[in-house]
Design a protein around this motif. Sequence first.
Motif, short mmCIF file in Angstrom:
data_model
loop_
_atom_site.label_atom_id
_atom_site.label_comp_id
_atom_site.label_asym_id
_atom_site.label_seq_id
_atom_site.Cartn_x
_atom_site.Cartn_y
_atom_site.Cartn_z
N TYR A 148 0.80 -1.22 0.00
CA TYR A 148 0.00 0.00 0.00
C TYR A 148 0.84 1.28 0.00
O TYR A 148 0.56 2.20 -0.78
N PRO A 149 1.87 1.39 0.86
CA PRO A 149 2.64 2.64 0.84
C PRO A 149 3.60 2.76 -0.32
O PRO A 149 4.08 3.86 -0.62
N ARG A 150 3.92 1.63 -0.97
CA ARG A 150 4.99 1.63 -1.97
C ARG A 150 4.49 1.67 -3.40
O ARG A 150 5.14 2.27 -4.27
N TRP A 151 3.37 1.01 -3.71
CA TRP A 151 2.91 0.94 -5.10
C TRP A 151 2.71 2.32 -5.72
O TRP A 151 3.11 2.52 -6.88
N PRO A 152 2.15 3.29 -4.99
CA PRO A 152 2.01 4.61 -5.63
C PRO A 152 3.34 5.27 -5.97
O PRO A 152 3.41 6.05 -6.92
N THR A 153 4.39 4.95 -5.23
CA THR A 153 5.70 5.55 -5.50
C THR A 153 6.32 5.01 -6.77
O THR A 153 7.26 5.60 -7.30
N LEU A 154 5.83 3.86 -7.25
CA LEU A 154 6.33 3.28 -8.50
C LEU A 154 5.74 3.98 -9.72
O LEU A 154 6.14 3.69 -10.85
N LEU A 155 4.78 4.87 -9.48
CA LEU A 155 4.09 5.60 -10.55
C LEU A 155 3.54 4.63 -11.59
O LEU A 155 3.72 4.80 -12.80
N LYS B 93 -4.22 7.08 -0.87
CA LYS B 93 -3.74 7.23 0.50
C LYS B 93 -4.90 7.48 1.45
O LYS B 93 -4.96 6.89 2.54
N ALA B 94 -5.83 8.33 1.06
CA ALA B 94 -6.98 8.62 1.91
C ALA B 94 -7.83 7.38 2.16
O ALA B 94 -8.36 7.20 3.27
N ALA B 95 -7.93 6.50 1.16
CA ALA B 95 -8.78 5.32 1.29
C ALA B 95 -8.10 4.17 2.02
O ALA B 95 -8.77 3.38 2.70
N LYS B 96 -6.78 4.05 1.87
CA LYS B 96 -6.10 2.83 2.32
C LYS B 96 -5.33 2.96 3.62
O LYS B 96 -5.01 1.94 4.25
N GLN B 97 -5.01 4.18 4.05
CA GLN B 97 -4.17 4.33 5.24
C GLN B 97 -4.75 3.62 6.46
O GLN B 97 -4.04 2.93 7.19
N ALA B 98 -6.06 3.80 6.67
CA ALA B 98 -6.68 3.25 7.88
C ALA B 98 -6.62 1.73 7.92
O ALA B 98 -6.60 1.14 9.01
N GLU B 99 -6.56 1.08 6.76
CA GLU B 99 -6.55 -0.38 6.72
C GLU B 99 -5.28 -0.97 7.32
O GLU B 99 -5.28 -2.13 7.76
N ILE B 100 -4.19 -0.18 7.31
CA ILE B 100 -2.92 -0.69 7.84
C ILE B 100 -2.37 0.24 8.93
O ILE B 100 -1.18 0.22 9.21
N ASN B 101 -3.25 1.06 9.51
CA ASN B 101 -2.86 1.96 10.60
C ASN B 101 -1.80 2.97 10.19
O ASN B 101 -0.93 3.33 10.99
N GLY B 102 -1.86 3.42 8.94
CA GLY B 102 -1.00 4.49 8.47
C GLY B 102 0.14 4.00 7.60
O GLY B 102 0.74 2.95 7.87
#
Length: 212
Positions: free
Chosen positions: A102-109, A123-132
Amino acid sequence: MKLYAYDHCPFCTRVRFITGMKNIPIDVRYLLWDDEQTPVQLVGKKSVPIFDDGEGTLLTDSLEIVAWLDSHWAEPLLQAENRPEVDAWLNDAMLPLQKIGYPRWPTLLLPEFQAASARDAWKAAKQAEINGFDEALAETPALVEPVFALFERAEALLGDAIDARHPVSYTEIKLFTVLRGFTCEPSLRWPLPLRKWLDLRSRHSAVPLFWS
């Protein structure tokens, strides 16, 4: 034929895997992650994969799409399977995959994250699923050993198919597409036979890994 997909999505990758293995020509259309209009117009909800055969058939279940393509294009490769141990592995792998991916895939563009609005929405949708996202990144060193144990279980599930010389199976499709998601993090350790299998099946299917 068209496939509407996200590059990071394991379920979409199942379809890309079988089309690559069988050399099935298909127009893969990557949607931005915040594009709700296109999937809603097609199937009534924000969901991928979406398969359009060009003749009125629209499918959204990944394994149903895989089975349709396998049965409609050349000789079938796949046989029905009932392996609850594979589904148990998929369930156990999901949270670690989310924390790594979740935190890394967007950085791969990837195509679905080309727009800043898509990255922000993700980020807004997924952060809560893994506590940030920051917390998940900080947790990575503690995940290396549990994830390695998951990889060892995947290797055992593949059995003789680890040589990538056997006819492709549903087990391989399910495992490859989830394991691919972990390849975005270079600090993870891999059993060498499993890594070789991933690389071989990546070449066979023309689905690149994130470490490529």
